[in-house]
Design a protein around this motif. Structure first.
Motif, mmCIF file in Angstrom:
data_model
loop_
_atom_site.group_PDB
_atom_site.id
_atom_site.type_symbol
_atom_site.label_atom_id
_atom_site.label_comp_id
_atom_site.label_asym_id
_atom_site.label_seq_id
_atom_site.Cartn_x
_atom_site.Cartn_y
_atom_site.Cartn_z
ATOM 1 N N LYS A 14 -10.764 8.526 -1.015
ATOM 2 C CA LYS A 14 -9.686 8.620 -0.486
ATOM 3 C C LYS A 14 -9.155 7.493 -0.207
ATOM 4 O O LYS A 14 -7.463 7.162 -0.083
ATOM 5 C CB LYS A 14 -9.673 9.287 1.042
ATOM 6 N N GLY A 15 -9.710 6.295 -0.654
ATOM 7 C CA GLY A 15 -9.210 4.843 -0.412
ATOM 8 C C GLY A 15 -9.317 4.416 0.727
ATOM 9 O O GLY A 15 -8.400 4.314 1.657
ATOM 10 N N PRO A 21 -16.201 -9.262 7.179
ATOM 11 C CA PRO A 21 -15.531 -8.370 6.199
ATOM 12 C C PRO A 21 -14.717 -7.197 7.177
ATOM 13 O O PRO A 21 -15.355 -7.096 8.236
ATOM 14 C CB PRO A 21 -16.708 -7.662 5.535
ATOM 15 N N VAL A 22 -13.825 -6.706 6.635
ATOM 16 C CA VAL A 22 -13.003 -5.763 7.423
ATOM 17 C C VAL A 22 -14.225 -4.534 7.004
ATOM 18 O O VAL A 22 -14.153 -4.000 5.834
ATOM 19 C CB VAL A 22 -11.664 -5.294 6.865
ATOM 20 N N ILE A 23 -14.679 -3.912 7.970
ATOM 21 C CA ILE A 23 -15.289 -2.569 7.616
ATOM 22 C C ILE A 23 -14.466 -1.151 8.130
ATOM 23 O O ILE A 23 -14.183 -1.110 9.449
ATOM 24 C CB ILE A 23 -16.822 -2.667 8.296
ATOM 25 N N ASP A 24 -14.256 -0.313 7.214
ATOM 26 C CA ASP A 24 -13.476 0.830 7.604
ATOM 27 C C ASP A 24 -14.525 1.927 8.285
ATOM 28 O O ASP A 24 -13.988 2.053 9.526
ATOM 29 C CB ASP A 24 -13.072 1.484 6.338
ATOM 30 N N LYS A 25 -15.690 2.472 7.797
ATOM 31 C CA LYS A 25 -16.728 3.043 8.401
ATOM 32 C C LYS A 25 -17.912 2.879 8.292
ATOM 33 O O LYS A 25 -18.368 2.454 6.967
ATOM 34 C CB LYS A 25 -16.104 4.372 8.258
ATOM 35 N N VAL A 26 -18.866 2.888 8.937
ATOM 36 C CA VAL A 26 -20.379 3.113 8.708
ATOM 37 C C VAL A 26 -20.919 4.286 8.718
ATOM 38 O O VAL A 26 -20.742 5.472 9.609
ATOM 39 C CB VAL A 26 -21.203 2.140 9.812
ATOM 40 N N TYR A 27 -22.021 4.668 7.558
ATOM 41 C CA TYR A 27 -22.228 5.785 7.512
ATOM 42 C C TYR A 27 -23.875 5.845 7.521
ATOM 43 O O TYR A 27 -24.176 4.675 6.899
ATOM 44 C CB TYR A 27 -21.908 6.708 6.050
ATOM 45 N N GLY A 28 -24.523 6.632 7.826
ATOM 46 C CA GLY A 28 -26.215 6.701 7.687
ATOM 47 C C GLY A 28 -26.320 7.205 6.379
ATOM 48 O O GLY A 28 -25.525 7.743 5.586
ATOM 49 N N PHE A 29 -27.518 7.011 5.927
ATOM 50 C CA PHE A 29 -27.920 7.391 4.677
ATOM 51 C C PHE A 29 -27.975 8.868 4.213
ATOM 52 O O PHE A 29 -27.488 9.117 3.188
ATOM 53 C CB PHE A 29 -29.357 6.761 4.354
ATOM 54 N N ASP A 30 -28.047 9.626 5.417
ATOM 55 C CA ASP A 30 -28.148 10.972 5.097
ATOM 56 C C ASP A 30 -26.477 11.424 5.044
ATOM 57 O O ASP A 30 -26.280 12.724 4.824
ATOM 58 C CB ASP A 30 -28.802 11.821 6.339
ATOM 59 N N GLU A 31 -25.600 10.515 5.249
ATOM 60 C CA GLU A 31 -24.335 11.031 4.882
ATOM 61 C C GLU A 31 -23.599 10.329 3.830
ATOM 62 O O GLU A 31 -22.235 10.236 3.888
ATOM 63 C CB GLU A 31 -23.399 10.404 6.299
ATOM 64 N N SER A 83 0.763 -1.195 -0.048
ATOM 65 C CA SER A 83 -0.084 -0.093 0.082
ATOM 66 C C SER A 83 0.989 1.194 0.030
ATOM 67 O O SER A 83 2.204 1.135 0.343
ATOM 68 C CB SER A 83 -0.869 -0.013 1.239
ATOM 69 N N SER A 84 0.159 2.258 -0.338
ATOM 70 C CA SER A 84 1.191 3.539 -0.229
ATOM 71 C C SER A 84 1.038 4.155 1.038
ATOM 72 O O SER A 84 1.339 5.185 1.319
ATOM 73 C CB SER A 84 0.772 4.727 -1.312
ATOM 74 N N SER A 85 0.060 3.598 1.968
ATOM 75 C CA SER A 85 -0.353 4.232 3.100
ATOM 76 C C SER A 85 0.081 3.453 4.376
ATOM 77 O O SER A 85 -0.172 2.355 4.357
ATOM 78 C CB SER A 85 -1.834 4.547 3.414
ATOM 79 N N ILE A 134 -16.850 0.505 3.000
ATOM 80 C CA ILE A 134 -17.658 1.581 3.380
ATOM 81 C C ILE A 134 -19.090 1.228 3.395
ATOM 82 O O ILE A 134 -19.640 0.620 2.340
ATOM 83 C CB ILE A 134 -17.437 2.838 2.376
ATOM 84 N N VAL A 135 -19.680 1.274 4.609
ATOM 85 C CA VAL A 135 -20.977 0.698 4.767
ATOM 86 C C VAL A 135 -22.023 2.104 4.857
ATOM 87 O O VAL A 135 -21.764 2.833 5.799
ATOM 88 C CB VAL A 135 -21.238 -0.128 5.711
#
Length: 152
Positions: A141-142, A121-131, A7-9, A147-148
């Motif tokens: 950003k990768g 699965p590896v989950i990075d972040k969970v967002y609401g539908f409004d987000e 990775s580059s990160s 992303i859920v």
């Protein structure tokens, strides 16, 4: 099996290490990641590379492979063409395969295996539908993992 993750990160590499990666390589700070992978394997090379970039990166993938290695092309984020010298294929008996979507039966068997083995699965972040806009910015950003977006 031991996984080497590129990775580059550095942040993503740390997370990969925390998830069980044997070794990691930052290809920004080590552009010759293929040589680094060979050094990590005492010069033997790796058995399998999942190639997602294409172009010149695919040449590095080929160079990283051990004898009887496999190069699985699962995506093309860079150049749409891949060219290799033929001698390493013949000398090392390299196999190159493209991976695409399978049929319904294979999908059902895969889901049964995921359930039976308890693979999560590896989950990075969970967002609401409004987000959704923020989720899409995060995707740009990768992310490290999925992303859920929840609908409720």
């Amino acid at each position: 099996m031991r996984a080497i993750v590129t990775s580059s990160s550095d942040e993503k590499l740390k997370r990969a290490k925390d998830l069980g990666a044997w070794r990691t390589i930052n290809y920004r700070t080590q552009p010759a990641w293929d040589e680094a992978a060979r050094a990590m394997t005492d010069g033997l090379g790796v058995n399998h590379v999942l190639e997602m970039v294409g172009g010149d990166n695919a040449r590095r993938s080929l160079n990283a492979l051990a004898a009887d290695g496999r190069l699985s092309v699962i995506g093309v984020l860079g150049a749409m063409e891949i060219s290799f010298p033929v001698v390493p294929f013949m000398r090392n008996r390299i196999v190159v395969q493209g991976i695409s979507i399978g049929h319904r039966r294979a999908f059902e068997r895969m889901n049964q295996a995921i359930e039976a083995l308890g693979i999560k699965p590896v989950i990075d972040k969970v967002y609401g539908f409004d987000e959704v806009p923020q989720a899409l910015q995060h995707l740009e950003k990768g992310p490290f993992g999925k992303i859920v977006i929840t609908t409720s």
